[in-house]
Scaffold this active site. Structure first.
Site, PDB file in Angstrom:
ATOM      1  N   LYS A   1       0.875  -1.181   0.000  1.00  0.00           N
ATOM      2  CA  LYS A   1       0.000   0.000   0.000  1.00  0.00           C
ATOM      3  C   LYS A   1       0.902   1.217   0.000  1.00  0.00           C
ATOM      4  O   LYS A   1       1.650   1.439   0.953  1.00  0.00           O
ATOM      5  CB  LYS A   1      -0.911   0.000   1.237  1.00  0.00           C
ATOM      6  CG  LYS A   1      -1.804   1.232   1.347  1.00  0.00           C
ATOM      7  CD  LYS A   1      -2.740   1.103   2.532  1.00  0.00           C
ATOM      8  CE  LYS A   1      -3.494   2.383   2.829  1.00  0.00           C
ATOM      9  NZ  LYS A   1      -4.367   2.830   1.755  1.00  0.00           N
TER      10      LYS A   1
ATOM     11  N   GLU B   1      -3.279   0.941  -3.652  1.00  0.00           N
ATOM     12  CA  GLU B   1      -4.003   0.699  -2.394  1.00  0.00           C
ATOM     13  C   GLU B   1      -4.062  -0.787  -2.053  1.00  0.00           C
ATOM     14  O   GLU B   1      -4.603  -1.172  -1.025  1.00  0.00           O
ATOM     15  CB  GLU B   1      -5.433   1.246  -2.489  1.00  0.00           C
ATOM     16  CG  GLU B   1      -5.525   2.748  -2.417  1.00  0.00           C
ATOM     17  CD  GLU B   1      -5.611   3.273  -1.001  1.00  0.00           C
ATOM     18  OE1 GLU B   1      -5.358   2.513  -0.046  1.00  0.00           O
ATOM     19  OE2 GLU B   1      -5.934   4.465  -0.851  1.00  0.00           O
TER      20      GLU B   1
ATOM     21  N   THR C   1      -2.607   6.819   0.086  1.00  0.00           N
ATOM     22  CA  THR C   1      -3.821   6.910   0.875  1.00  0.00           C
ATOM     23  C   THR C   1      -4.662   8.011   0.260  1.00  0.00           C
ATOM     24  O   THR C   1      -4.126   8.994  -0.265  1.00  0.00           O
ATOM     25  CB  THR C   1      -3.530   7.164   2.371  1.00  0.00           C
ATOM     26  OG1 THR C   1      -4.759   7.113   3.100  1.00  0.00           O
ATOM     27  CG2 THR C   1      -2.825   8.481   2.617  1.00  0.00           C
TER      28      THR C   1
END
Length: 103
Positions: free
Chosen positions: A21, A74, A24
């Site tokens: 990841k 993500e 954000t």
């Protein structure tokens, strides 16, 4: 103890630490982060510190301009990403992408 600068749901901790990841997506309340910022990261649930990240880029996005690349960054599918964002920020359409790397 120093306060954390940004928090993530605990379910994302392992993906962040493993580099799976790398972005954000946040609302306007967290649109102030800039490229080069070094941030202490905590878990949303208990505010426990788990890493430090550096912001590598920022941009804006809307729900209808999210792409497969955003989803990959993500570590989820595009359908999952759109649902997660819509669930976290109901009724909102303008978002801020924060790209980062763990230090």
């Amino acid at each position: 103890m120093q306060p954390n600068d940004i928090t993530f749901s605990q379910r994302f901790q392992d993906d962040i630490l493993a580099g799976r990841k790398t972005i954000t997506i946040r609302d306007e309340s967290e649109s102030h982060f800039k490229t080069g910022d070094v941030l202490r990261v905590g878990r949303f649930e208990d505010d426990g510190y788990f890493c430090t990240i550096e912001v590598t880029a920022t941009s804006t996005v809307t729900l209808d301009t999210l792409t497969e690349k955003h989803a990959e960054q993500e570590n989820m599918t595009l359908t999952e990403l759109i649902k997660v964002i819509a669930d976290i920020y109901p009724g909102q359409t303008q978002f801020y992408v924060i790209e980062f790397k763990c230090l």
